[in-house]
Write a protein that holds these residues in place. Structure first.
Motif, PDB file in Angstrom:
ATOM      1  N   CYS A  13      38.446  51.814  27.115  1.00  0.00           N
ATOM      2  CA  CYS A  13      39.465  51.271  26.214  1.00  0.00           C
ATOM      3  C   CYS A  13      40.464  52.338  25.801  1.00  0.00           C
TER       4      CYS A  13
ATOM      5  N   LEU B 233      35.855  56.483  28.067  1.00  0.00           N
ATOM      6  CA  LEU B 233      35.905  55.237  27.312  1.00  0.00           C
ATOM      7  C   LEU B 233      37.012  54.420  27.975  1.00  0.00           C
TER       8      LEU B 233
ATOM      9  N   SER C   4      30.881  51.393  23.310  1.00  0.00           N
ATOM     10  CA  SER C   4      30.148  50.577  24.284  1.00  0.00           C
ATOM     11  C   SER C   4      30.848  50.457  25.639  1.00  0.00           C
TER      12      SER C   4
ATOM     13  N   SER D 247      33.584  46.216  23.000  1.00  0.00           N
ATOM     14  CA  SER D 247      33.633  45.489  21.753  1.00  0.00           C
ATOM     15  C   SER D 247      34.915  45.793  20.980  1.00  0.00           C
ATOM     16  N   CYS D 248      35.077  47.045  20.535  1.00  0.00           N
ATOM     17  CA  CYS D 248      36.130  47.297  19.545  1.00  0.00           C
ATOM     18  C   CYS D 248      37.524  47.489  20.145  1.00  0.00           C
ATOM     19  N   ARG D 249      37.588  47.936  21.355  1.00  0.00           N
ATOM     20  CA  ARG D 249      38.854  48.264  22.016  1.00  0.00           C
ATOM     21  C   ARG D 249      39.642  49.351  21.305  1.00  0.00           C
ATOM     22  N   MET D 250      38.985  50.128  20.468  1.00  0.00           N
ATOM     23  CA  MET D 250      39.732  51.193  19.786  1.00  0.00           C
ATOM     24  C   MET D 250      38.919  52.479  19.644  1.00  0.00           C
ATOM     25  N   GLY D 251      38.032  52.714  20.607  1.00  0.00           N
ATOM     26  CA  GLY D 251      37.345  54.003  20.640  1.00  0.00           C
ATOM     27  C   GLY D 251      36.398  54.241  19.487  1.00  0.00           C
ATOM     28  N   ILE D 252      35.802  53.182  18.949  1.00  0.00           N
ATOM     29  CA  ILE D 252      34.929  53.338  17.793  1.00  0.00           C
ATOM     30  C   ILE D 252      33.495  52.915  18.095  1.00  0.00           C
ATOM     31  N   CYS D 253      33.351  51.843  18.885  1.00  0.00           N
ATOM     32  CA  CYS D 253      31.995  51.299  19.054  1.00  0.00           C
ATOM     33  C   CYS D 253      31.203  52.046  20.113  1.00  0.00           C
TER      34      CYS D 253
ATOM     35  N   LEU E 245      40.055  49.015  30.609  1.00  0.00           N
ATOM     36  CA  LEU E 245      39.333  47.873  30.045  1.00  0.00           C
ATOM     37  C   LEU E 245      40.181  46.602  30.088  1.00  0.00           C
TER      38      LEU E 245
HETATM   39  S1  FES Z   1      35.470  49.172  23.338  1.00  0.00           S
HETATM   40 FE1  FES Z   1      34.669  50.228  21.607  1.00  0.00          FE
HETATM   41  S2  FES Z   1      34.871  52.294  22.247  1.00  0.00           S
HETATM   42 FE2  FES Z   1      35.848  51.253  23.847  1.00  0.00          FE
END
Ligand code: FES
Ligand code: SF4
Lengths: 129, 116, 247
Positions: free
Chosen positions: C76, C74, C63, C55-61, C36
């Motif tokens: 990110c 993922l 997307s 969006s979140c860059r931490m494996g939560i959203c 990402l």
């Molecule tokens: S950017 Fe949210 S899970 Fe990867």
């Protein structure tokens, strides 16, 4: 809302050759052919046994002919693939509980192998007794 | 109330057949398809084998096993045709696969009944 | 370690392209950079027209899912160094229609998600107004694994059955149904079973098991589906054996 023009990627008929895990999956499913073959083979054996000693000997001679032996070796490979994959997937397919506690997957898998050994030993004893 | 459906029942037979094929078939196939024909294990005496196979319990067990394993094969192969080969004529395939299992089961009844 | 890595990115611009194309970008290869980050570098420094979701860059959203070297990931949480020296293929998630570049259309899933009724269903009139529904830690543990889903759609992308037959309701939706079934506060198991026992429900699944393998949250959708089959089978056997009315 405006119509979005999307692109649908067709799925190749060879999709299962593209990834190792897909390939193993399709081989596992193809074991079904060889299970059916062994059922047919055993039925022929039972029929021969019912027809008398000569038919029984003929059947075993036929089973020792090269073509059948090769086929049976291949079929045996697929059957073992079936057994191993079936045992491995069991703990995932059902949540086994004893006294309300979940049984660890490794224990479920191991106990199936114990079952396999017991059954095999019994059948071996019954046949060769 | 659950509607009556055949899918769950076929799936149960598929699973039962899968267990049978995994547990009973390896030793049977090993003995009769490889070990005995190839002489690794001495040929069992015909009279003895006839007595074992002709026993009512054996007959019932074998019949149940054969039928379940045939349904197992048919069911699995049907989906292999759908997924692996992307066969589009689904009804036709299903009829063919289960039909073969049905015919096989009739044959099994036939063969086993003669021994009874 | 080389200081750059090549990304082979699938592009699709619906207004000009009749089908997806491939475009290559060289991005810096840094130890802490994810796929990402590489795409964001391209977007910020090289080619602002590249489209992708995150969006979140931490494996939560959930997307930022894409196919990286053919595996749904993922982006990110997927590090470029694991693919060195490259090149790395970055494609939109498989099995979904492509809207643009790396963005896929998830309408199908959004539409079917409510069909499995992923909310708490009560058969009494108790509501939040009467106080909270209490639950023990053991009761929480019963469904916790299945509640970790972030709807990233990696499982759908890995599932050949969904790819071949998009009417299949699919792994995450069924795992979510199981999540509510196992919740001690819920009474909706029967309603969900009525949906999943249909042909598009659990029966198309052939237990490929890829959904579970690719799931970044260890949800085990494949296990959930098989357990549903068993549930459906038990109920059906009962339906055949018991006379009407006692069911
Ligand atoms: S950017 Fe949210 S899970 Fe990867
Ligand atoms: S089940 Fe796992 S892979 Fe599927 S959507 Fe949920 S988190 Fe993603």
């Amino acid at each position: 809302m405006t119509e979005v023009r999307t692109y649908r990627r067709p799925m190749s008929i060879w999709w299962w050759t593209k990834k190792r895990s897909y390939f193993v999956f399709v081989m596992r499913e193809l074991s079904s052919i060889f299970v059916a073959w062994f059922v047919v083979f055993l039925l022929l054996l039972v029929r021969a046994v019912g027809r008398g000693g000569a038919a029984y000997d003929d059947f075993l001679d036929w089973a020792a002919s090269p073509g059948i032996v090769v086929l049976n070796f291949i079929a045996m490979g697929f059957l073992l693939l079936h057994t191993v994959t079936w045992f491995n997937l069991t703990p995932q397919a059902m949540a086994v509980r004893v006294h309300g506690r979940p049984v660890p997957p490794a224990v479920v898998i191991a106990s199936q192998y114990v079952g396999l050994v017991v059954v095999s030993a019994f059948v071996y004893w019954l046949v060769t007794r | 109330m659950t509607k009556r459906r055949v899918e769950p029942l076929v799936w149960l037979m598929f699973s039962g057949g899968g267990v049978m094929a995994a547990v009973f078939l390896p030793i049977l196939a090993f003995l009769f398809a490889l070990a005995i024909p190839l002489g690794w294990v001495a040929r069992p005496d015909h009279v003895h084998l006839l007595a074992v196979v002709g026993h009512p319990v054996t007959l019932v067990v074998l019949l149940g096993m054969f039928v379940l394993m045939l349904v197992h094969s048919a069911h699995r192969f049907r989906y292999t045709l759908y997924d692996g080969l992307q066969v589009k004529r689904k009804t036709f395939t299903a009829v063919l696969c289960y039909g073969a299992a049905f015919i096989g089961s009739i044959a099994a009844v036939n063969v086993l009944a003669r021994l009874a | 370690m080389p200081d750059s890595i090549r990304l082979e990115v699938t592009r699709y611009r619906p207004d000009t392209d009749s089908e997806p194309q491939r475009q290559e970008y060289d991005v810096p290869l840094r130890k802490e950079w994810t796929v990402l980050d590489g795409l964001n570098h391209v977007k910020n420094e090289v080619d602002t027209t590249l489209s992708f979701r995150w969006s979140c860059r931490m494996g939560i959203c959930g997307s930022c899912g894409m196919n990286v070297d053919g595996e749904p990931k993922l982006t990110c949480a997927t590090f470029l160094t694991d693919y060195a020296p490259g090149p790395v293929r970055v494609e939109p998630l498989a099995n979904f229609p492509v809207v643009r570049d790396l963005v896929v259309d998830l309408f199908d899933f959004m539409e079917r998600l409510p069909r499995v009724k992923p909310w708490i269903i009560r058969d009494d009139d108790v509501t939040e107004v009467d106080g909270e529904y209490l639950q023990t830690p053991e009761e929480l543990d019963a469904y916790k694994q299945f509640s970790m889903c972030i709807n990233c759609m990696l499982c759908y992308s890995a599932c050949p059955v969904y790819g071949l037959d998009p009417t299949f309701i699919g792994p995450a939706a069924i795992a979510l149904a199981e999540r509510y079934d196992l919740d001690s506060r819920d009474h909706g198991a029967r309603e969900r079973l009525d949906v999943l026992i249909e042909h598009e429900g659990v029966w198309g699944c052939t237990f490929v098991g890829e959904c579970t393998r690719v799931c970044p949250k260890h949800v085990d959708p494949a296990g959930a589906i098989q357990r549903y089959k068993l549930k459906a089978a038990k109920e059906s056997v009962k339906a055949f054996l018991l006379p009407r009315g006692t069911r």
